[in-house]
Scaffold this active site. Structure first.
Site, short mmCIF file in Angstrom:
data_model
loop_
_atom_site.label_atom_id
_atom_site.label_comp_id
_atom_site.label_asym_id
_atom_site.label_seq_id
_atom_site.Cartn_x
_atom_site.Cartn_y
_atom_site.Cartn_z
CD GLN A 120 -3.13 14.47 5.15
OE1 GLN A 120 -3.49 14.66 6.31
NE2 GLN A 120 -2.21 13.59 4.84
CD GLU A 242 -1.11 12.31 9.08
OE1 GLU A 242 -0.49 12.48 8.01
OE2 GLU A 242 -2.23 11.79 9.12
CD GLU A 360 0.46 -4.07 8.06
OE1 GLU A 360 0.04 -2.90 7.91
OE2 GLU A 360 -0.16 -4.92 8.71
#
Ligand SMILES: Cc1cc2nc3c(=O)[nH]c(=O)nc-3n(C[C@H](O)[C@H](O)[C@H](O)COP(=O)(O)OP(=O)(O)OC[C@H]3O[C@@H](n4cnc5c(N)ncnc54)[C@H](O)[C@@H]3O)c2cc1C
Length: 377
Positions: A120, A242, A360
């Site tokens: 990827q 994912e 984050e």
């Protein structure tokens, strides 16, 4: 096939083939990749790897819950490493949704059977969290072999690139100002002239990801996934995968490692610390389970899967922090295979708040897109 029938048939098959499916090597990436290929091939030829995938890509149909259970069973028995195994869960759905039907039918079985590895290519040296700023560019060119895209630029942190035959690559086909709309996705053969792969060694000692350089790489026009400028949609549809089936498999791995810890160091474990980790692991499991059931109902997954990723990263670090606390001297100093495994897993768990989108950034998504708490200033 229904889930219960699948589970009992698969469990029996796994029991019968334990000797073939069990890894007989230490934490060595070449050996792990070779073993993964073997497990997928055996599973595919016996039919298990084909359930839960559409018939038009070589599958046998059925619910994605079947794939969820297959990955859970393989990881919880220690037959495969979840991060390596689950790349299939991340990349195959993208191909099915965005490649031409002929290309998907040709390529997806190669990935499912373990005949090929794919990677990827999203992140770049200046572009990780701010993916929309990527600069690896593709321009249209006419060649004697028909229309192509000429790709120039660099990717980084590309997992398993040195093993991969293909790459799902995000490139810029429009101006930087056009941001999201200027991005397209290509399905690239990694043996195309002009591609150079340079592995990077991780903190835990394995060259699991690479830098990948593209120098006048020609990609046939038919290898575009979706339309020109649809690359952002490809990425946004890929990332929830994912964070769904792949996270379910990883959660199963964490349950197994916690069981290993209890078996190895039960008397040294503080019951309250252990209890806290168990509670969080069950929160992850229950959240991930509901995400899989939404996938099963055909619902479109989106930013809410960031909650699953936050829970996974938290649990992964808690499990291995607990192990490192209890087994401190062994984890730090001993070179026996069991201690080495704990050390590798502990170091790898530090990456859980980075890969697949940093902690984050996941919290920003939850704040802004789920809770509507305002935009960047
Ligand atoms: C094990 C592993 C495997 C990976 N595999 C792949 C792969 O196969 N393919 C691929 O394309 N990439 C892969 N990556 C890369 C990964 O997706 C990026 O590392 C990740 O998205 C973060 O991007 P970055 O490294 O550029 O960090 P940056 O984006 O530079 O972030 C640095 C720090 O700043 C924080 N930060 C950045 N922006 C903000 C903001 N707006 N608000 C608050 N904090 C912010 C981040 O949270 C982070 O802590 C992998 C990474 C790891 C660790």
């Amino acid at each position: 096939m229904e889930l219960e029938e699948f589970r009992s048939g698969l469990d029996q098959w796994l029991d019968e083939h334990t000797a073939d499916l069990s890894p007989d090597h230490g934490p060595d990436l070449d050996a792990e990749m070779a073993h993964l290929g073997k497990v997928k091939r055996l599973g595919y030829d016996a039919g298990w790897m084909r359930w839960g995938w559409s018939e038009r890509v070589g599958g046998l149909g059925g619910s994605p819950l079947l794939r969820g259970y297959l990955g859970e069973a393989l990881t919880s028995r220690g037959f495969v490493e979840p991060g390596l195994y689950s790349m299939t869960e991340v990349l195959a759905p993208t191909m099915i949704d965005y490649a031409s039907p002929d290309l998907a039918a040709e390529m997806v079985p190669l990935l499912l059977r373990g005949d090929e590895t794919w990677c990827q290519g999203f992140s770049e040296p200046g572009t990780g969290s701010n993916l929309a700023g990527l600069t690896c560019e593709a321009e249209p060119v006419d060649t004697p072999d028909g229309p192509h895209w000429r790709v120039n630029g660099q990717k980084v942190w590309t997992s398993l690139a040195q093993y991969a035959q293909r790459c799902v690559l995000l490139v810029r086909t429009g101006t930087v100002e056009s941001a999201h709309r200027g991005i397209s996705a290509l399905f690239v053969d990694m043996d195309t002239p002009g591609i150079a792969v340079r592995p990077i060694e991780t903190m835990h000692g394995q060259p699991e990801f690479s830098e990948v350089f593209f120098d006048d790489v020609l990609v046939p026009a038919g290898r575009m996934l979706g339309e020109i400028g649809q690359g952002w949609a490809v990425a946004m549809d890929l990332l929830p995968f994912e964070r769904s089936t792949a996270l379910w498999h990883r959660g199963a791995f964490l349950h197994r490692r916690l069981d290993d810890l209890v078996a190895q160091a039960s008397s040294s474990l503080d019951r309250r610390d252990l209890g806290r980790v168990i509670v969080d692991l069950f929160a992850l499991r229950s959240r991930s389970r509901s995400t899989l059931h939404r996938l099963d109902r055909g619902e479109r997954l989106g930013p809410e899967t960031s909650v699953d990723k936050i829970l996974l990263a938290t649990c992964e670090q808690q499990v291995f922090d607990l192990a490192a606390g209890v087994l401190a001297a062994d984890v730090a100093l001993d070179d026996d295979p069991v201690s080495e495994r704990w050390r590798t897993d502990y170091l790898y768990s530090r990456a859980a708040t980075i890969y697949g989108g940093s902690a984050e950034i996941q919290r920003n998504i939850v704040a802004r897109r789920l809770l509507d708490l305002g935009a960047d200033r």
